[in-house]
Design a protein around this motif. Structure first.
Motif, mmCIF file in Angstrom:
data_model
loop_
_atom_site.group_PDB
_atom_site.id
_atom_site.type_symbol
_atom_site.label_atom_id
_atom_site.label_comp_id
_atom_site.label_asym_id
_atom_site.label_seq_id
_atom_site.Cartn_x
_atom_site.Cartn_y
_atom_site.Cartn_z
ATOM 1 N N GLN A 29 5.153 -20.190 -12.765
ATOM 2 C CA GLN A 29 5.363 -18.746 -12.691
ATOM 3 C C GLN A 29 4.084 -17.953 -12.934
ATOM 4 O OE1 GLN A 29 8.359 -17.719 -15.570
ATOM 5 N NE2 GLN A 29 7.255 -18.591 -17.309
ATOM 6 N N ASP A 30 3.335 -18.298 -13.970
ATOM 7 C CA ASP A 30 2.089 -17.574 -14.235
ATOM 8 C C ASP A 30 1.056 -17.828 -13.146
ATOM 9 O OD1 ASP A 30 3.133 -16.502 -16.548
ATOM 10 O OD2 ASP A 30 2.390 -18.121 -17.822
ATOM 11 N N ARG A 31 0.963 -19.073 -12.700
ATOM 12 C CA ARG A 31 -0.006 -19.413 -11.654
ATOM 13 C C ARG A 31 0.354 -18.755 -10.321
ATOM 14 N NH1 ARG A 31 -3.351 -23.986 -12.440
ATOM 15 N NH2 ARG A 31 -3.186 -24.827 -14.546
ATOM 16 N N LEU A 32 1.644 -18.605 -10.053
ATOM 17 C CA LEU A 32 2.062 -17.963 -8.813
ATOM 18 C C LEU A 32 1.617 -16.509 -8.790
ATOM 19 C CD1 LEU A 32 3.610 -17.970 -6.146
ATOM 20 C CD2 LEU A 32 5.706 -17.489 -7.431
ATOM 21 N N TRP A 33 1.793 -15.807 -9.905
ATOM 22 C CA TRP A 33 1.370 -14.408 -9.969
ATOM 23 C C TRP A 33 -0.137 -14.288 -9.824
ATOM 24 C CZ3 TRP A 33 4.345 -10.645 -8.879
ATOM 25 C CH2 TRP A 33 5.696 -10.667 -9.211
ATOM 26 N N MET A 34 -0.884 -15.192 -10.461
ATOM 27 C CA MET A 34 -2.343 -15.140 -10.341
ATOM 28 C C MET A 34 -2.787 -15.447 -8.909
ATOM 29 S SD MET A 34 -3.645 -14.218 -13.228
ATOM 30 C CE MET A 34 -2.222 -13.136 -13.355
ATOM 31 N N THR A 35 -2.071 -16.370 -8.241
ATOM 32 C CA THR A 35 -2.389 -16.678 -6.850
ATOM 33 C C THR A 35 -2.129 -15.477 -5.954
ATOM 34 O OG1 THR A 35 -1.819 -19.008 -7.207
ATOM 35 C CG2 THR A 35 -1.893 -18.238 -4.939
ATOM 36 N N LEU A 36 -1.001 -14.794 -6.185
ATOM 37 C CA LEU A 36 -0.677 -13.605 -5.394
ATOM 38 C C LEU A 36 -1.707 -12.499 -5.619
ATOM 39 C CD1 LEU A 36 3.208 -13.421 -5.845
ATOM 40 C CD2 LEU A 36 1.940 -14.128 -3.817
ATOM 41 N N ILE A 37 -2.122 -12.314 -6.864
ATOM 42 C CA ILE A 37 -3.117 -11.281 -7.163
ATOM 43 C C ILE A 37 -4.438 -11.600 -6.483
ATOM 44 C CG2 ILE A 37 -4.522 -10.293 -9.023
ATOM 45 C CD1 ILE A 37 -2.084 -10.533 -10.845
ATOM 46 N N LEU A 38 -4.887 -12.845 -6.586
ATOM 47 C CA LEU A 38 -6.149 -13.251 -5.968
ATOM 48 C C LEU A 38 -6.078 -13.133 -4.450
ATOM 49 C CD1 LEU A 38 -8.974 -14.471 -6.111
ATOM 50 C CD2 LEU A 38 -7.928 -16.742 -6.216
ATOM 51 N N THR A 39 -4.967 -13.556 -3.858
ATOM 52 C CA THR A 39 -4.824 -13.484 -2.403
ATOM 53 C C THR A 39 -4.798 -12.042 -1.922
ATOM 54 O OG1 THR A 39 -3.568 -15.560 -2.430
ATOM 55 C CG2 THR A 39 -3.412 -14.194 -0.449
ATOM 56 N N ALA A 40 -4.022 -11.189 -2.610
ATOM 57 C CA ALA A 40 -3.946 -9.775 -2.222
ATOM 58 C C ALA A 40 -5.307 -9.102 -2.349
ATOM 59 C CB ALA A 40 -2.909 -9.056 -3.083
ATOM 60 N N ALA A 41 -6.023 -9.388 -3.428
ATOM 61 C CA ALA A 41 -7.346 -8.792 -3.623
ATOM 62 C C ALA A 41 -8.320 -9.261 -2.541
ATOM 63 C CB ALA A 41 -7.884 -9.141 -5.013
ATOM 64 N N THR A 42 -8.229 -10.528 -2.165
ATOM 65 C CA THR A 42 -9.128 -11.056 -1.138
ATOM 66 C C THR A 42 -8.826 -10.449 0.229
ATOM 67 O OG1 THR A 42 -9.243 -13.145 -2.373
ATOM 68 C CG2 THR A 42 -10.018 -13.161 -0.098
ATOM 69 N N VAL A 43 -7.539 -10.328 0.563
ATOM 70 C CA VAL A 43 -7.161 -9.698 1.836
ATOM 71 C C VAL A 43 -7.635 -8.252 1.876
ATOM 72 C CG1 VAL A 43 -5.207 -8.953 3.256
ATOM 73 C CG2 VAL A 43 -5.211 -11.237 2.240
ATOM 74 N N LEU A 44 -7.449 -7.534 0.764
ATOM 75 C CA LEU A 44 -7.898 -6.143 0.695
ATOM 76 C C LEU A 44 -9.407 -6.052 0.863
ATOM 77 C CD1 LEU A 44 -7.156 -3.177 0.152
ATOM 78 C CD2 LEU A 44 -7.474 -3.631 -2.291
ATOM 79 N N PHE A 45 -10.135 -6.933 0.176
ATOM 80 C CA PHE A 45 -11.597 -6.960 0.307
ATOM 81 C C PHE A 45 -12.005 -7.252 1.750
ATOM 82 C CE2 PHE A 45 -15.307 -9.761 0.626
ATOM 83 C CZ PHE A 45 -16.297 -8.959 0.085
ATOM 84 N N THR A 46 -11.327 -8.200 2.391
ATOM 85 C CA THR A 46 -11.673 -8.591 3.760
ATOM 86 C C THR A 46 -11.561 -7.417 4.712
ATOM 87 O OG1 THR A 46 -10.982 -10.876 3.369
ATOM 88 C CG2 THR A 46 -11.077 -10.129 5.656
ATOM 89 N N PHE A 47 -10.447 -6.705 4.665
ATOM 90 C CA PHE A 47 -10.222 -5.637 5.634
ATOM 91 C C PHE A 47 -10.994 -4.369 5.282
ATOM 92 C CE2 PHE A 47 -6.737 -8.400 6.710
ATOM 93 C CZ PHE A 47 -6.667 -8.273 8.087
#
Length: 352
Positions: free
Chosen positions: A116-134
């Motif tokens: 559960q904790d790792r899933l939230w951290m993965t979602l945060i990292l992925t969302a931040a990376t997608v935002l940075f990319t675009f």
């Protein structure tokens, strides 16, 4: 539009169901199972799994292995174990991790508690990376197309090729050295040691943003370079079409002529790439997560696969598949909003 979304949701559900079967099956393809790994750890005196307990003989090990397989239902056929796993999902019960125990050490830990904790951290990292990319790719791609064959265009192209060619692990080590030596910033993890287990606050949130810089830049560089090239080439193709030349010849401002129609058409491949960008980010983050000690799903998935921890590995693969399907669904909906021709084409296809 509602019918379009409904069809996409049905396809997404069927895809997730197929992914669940593959996820549960692929983890069990190597010879042996998690019980074999557990017994090997017992025989080696593995303190992390069994507190250093040693097996007395081969017969005792075989007896214990048989008891464990019966207890966890691992002696049942594949379809029985898969059906039980899917049936228990209605209670959000995804099984127990074979190779990991709870904090008390008394029993196996639930998979949901493990991830559960790792899933939230993965979602945060992925969302931040997608935002940075675009955020980075969008203005650079437009500038390169508007200033074709200029110094700025060549510079963006050169940096993009470097971003595509430099391995992520090497880029990570370089950034770690730079940030630690010249900015005196702690590297590794997503929080500073003194804030990692503290309740959420503004200070902890800012600390998280500070630690997201390196993984976001590393994971987003290749994707950003690719999206810049896609947007630049598609926009250049649209700018040379007659309707743009006619609009500019009639006195329409240059930037307005670009933003009104050509850009909307040129960003279609970027939007459709969101679904393909998510799995590449999550899959590529495994090595980066190990180097930076990030509490994400990548390292946990790696250990689950090598240890054949079926329920933990299957759940993580399923979650990654769900995230990918969600990404494709979001990109489809965004495409239908941006480009009405897609809705019209689907309507015409169904009518025919």
């Amino acid at each position: 539009m509602l019918a379009f979304i409904s069809r996409r949701l049905i396809l997404a559900f069927l895809t997730i169901w197929a992914v669940s079967i593959l996820a549960f099956a692929v983890i069990q393809l190597p010879p042996g199972d998690a019980v074999d790994r557990y017994i090997e750890a017992l025989e080696d005196g593995g303190t992390s799994l069994a507190g250093g307990v040693n097996m007395g003989s081969f017969d005792e090990a075989a007896k214990l292995a048989q008891e464990l397989r019966e207890y966890y239902g691992m002696d049942k056929p594949f379809y029985v174990r898969y059906g039980k796993w899917v049936w228990n999902m209605r209670k959000l019960d995804f099984g127990y991790s074979y190779l990991r125990r709870g904090t008390s050490g008394g029993s196996q830990i639930k998979v949901t508690e493990l991830v559960q904790d790792r899933l939230w951290m993965t979602l945060i990292l992925t969302a931040a990376t997608v935002l940075f990319t675009f955020v980075v790719a969008f203005p650079i791609g437009i500038y390169s197309a508007m200033r074709q064959n200029t110094v700025g265009d060549y510079t963006a192209t050169f940096i993009g090729f470097i971003g595509l060619s430099v391995p992520d692990f090497l880029f990570t080590i370089i950034l770690m050295y730079i940030f630690f030596k010249y900015f005196d910033q702690s590297v590794g993890g997503l929080f500073s040691p003194e804030l990692e287990y503290e309740p959420w606050s503004i200070a902890k949130f800012l600390d998280l943003l500070n630690h997201l810089i390196i993984p976001c830049v590393v994971l987003g560089t290749a994707g950003t370079a690719g999206q810049v090239r896609i947007l630049r080439n598609n926009l250049l193709d649209e700018l040379g079409k007659p309707y743009v030349i006619t609009a500019r010849s009639k006195g329409l401002a240059h930037w307005r002529a670009v933003m009104k129609y050509p850009l909307r058409i040129a960003i279609n491949p970027m939007v459709s790439g969101i679904g393909q960008l998510l799995p590449s980010l999550i899959g590529g983050s495994v090595i980066i997560s190990v180097i930076l000690s990030l509490p994400t799903l990548g390292p946990l998935l790696l250990s689950s696969i090598t240890g054949q921890d079926v329920y933990a590995g299957g759940f993580i693969v399923l979650m990654l598949g769900v995230l990918t399907v969600i990404g494709v669904l979001i990109s489809d909906i965004m495409l239908a909003i941006i480009d009405p021709r897609i809705r019209m084409w689907e309507g015409q296809t169904r009518s025919n």
